[in-house]
Design a protein around this motif. Structure first.
Motif, PDB file in Angstrom:
ATOM      1  N   UNK A 183     165.161 157.347  45.743  1.00  0.00           N
ATOM      2  CA  UNK A 183     164.592 156.049  45.428  1.00  0.00           C
ATOM      3  C   UNK A 183     163.197 155.914  46.001  1.00  0.00           C
ATOM      4  N   UNK A 184     162.523 154.872  45.584  1.00  0.00           N
ATOM      5  CA  UNK A 184     161.144 154.684  46.024  1.00  0.00           C
ATOM      6  C   UNK A 184     161.072 154.342  47.513  1.00  0.00           C
ATOM      7  N   UNK A 185     162.080 153.657  48.015  1.00  0.00           N
ATOM      8  CA  UNK A 185     162.067 153.293  49.434  1.00  0.00           C
ATOM      9  C   UNK A 185     162.260 154.532  50.307  1.00  0.00           C
ATOM     10  N   UNK A 186     163.211 155.371  49.932  1.00  0.00           N
ATOM     11  CA  UNK A 186     163.434 156.588  50.722  1.00  0.00           C
ATOM     12  C   UNK A 186     162.252 157.542  50.597  1.00  0.00           C
ATOM     13  N   UNK A 187     161.640 157.587  49.418  1.00  0.00           N
ATOM     14  CA  UNK A 187     160.469 158.439  49.246  1.00  0.00           C
ATOM     15  C   UNK A 187     159.300 157.928  50.090  1.00  0.00           C
ATOM     16  N   UNK A 188     159.125 156.609  50.135  1.00  0.00           N
ATOM     17  CA  UNK A 188     158.073 156.031  50.965  1.00  0.00           C
ATOM     18  C   UNK A 188     158.344 156.279  52.444  1.00  0.00           C
ATOM     19  N   UNK A 230     152.770 160.635  59.121  1.00  0.00           N
ATOM     20  CA  UNK A 230     152.530 159.820  60.319  1.00  0.00           C
ATOM     21  C   UNK A 230     151.584 158.645  60.028  1.00  0.00           C
ATOM     22  N   UNK A 231     151.881 157.935  58.962  1.00  0.00           N
ATOM     23  CA  UNK A 231     151.086 156.770  58.557  1.00  0.00           C
ATOM     24  C   UNK A 231     151.828 155.482  58.912  1.00  0.00           C
ATOM     25  N   UNK A 232     152.233 155.360  60.168  1.00  0.00           N
ATOM     26  CA  UNK A 232     153.044 154.222  60.588  1.00  0.00           C
ATOM     27  C   UNK A 232     152.299 152.902  60.484  1.00  0.00           C
ATOM     28  N   UNK A 233     150.982 152.934  60.449  1.00  0.00           N
ATOM     29  CA  UNK A 233     150.218 151.704  60.355  1.00  0.00           C
ATOM     30  C   UNK A 233     150.394 151.029  58.996  1.00  0.00           C
ATOM     31  N   UNK A 234     150.904 151.753  57.994  1.00  0.00           N
ATOM     32  CA  UNK A 234     151.130 151.164  56.680  1.00  0.00           C
ATOM     33  C   UNK A 234     152.355 150.248  56.645  1.00  0.00           C
ATOM     34  N   UNK A 235     153.293 150.494  57.525  1.00  0.00           N
ATOM     35  CA  UNK A 235     154.557 149.753  57.500  1.00  0.00           C
ATOM     36  C   UNK A 235     154.365 148.240  57.691  1.00  0.00           C
TER      37      UNK A 235
END
Length: 69
Positions: free
Chosen positions: A23-28, A36-41
């Motif tokens: 799914x898109x959520x698991x892929x994201x 390591x793009x935790x700032x996007x969350x």
């Protein structure tokens, strides 16, 4: 030599095509972990919450949402 690599590539492609889709959520989530793009969350969560507030603003829940602002 190229026939063997073509067959190997085709076999890998077929194996990937037979796997179940994520799914898109698991892929994201995998994208965040791998790159390591935790700032996007927090940005994504804020946008989703804002969209939810806008969506609920046109319903019967609107009088309960307006005092939040």
């Amino acid at each position: 030599m190229t026939d063997k690599t073509d067959d190997n590539t085709r076999e890998q492609f077929d194996n990937l095509a037979k796997q179940s889709r994520t799914g898109i959520i698991s892929e994201f989530w995998e994208f965040l972990k791998h790159n390591k793009k935790w700032w996007l969350l927090p940005i994504i969560i804020t946008l989703l919450l804002l969209g939810l507030i806008i969506l609920l603003g046109g319903t019967a829940l609107a009088p309960f949402i307006y005092p939040l602002f």
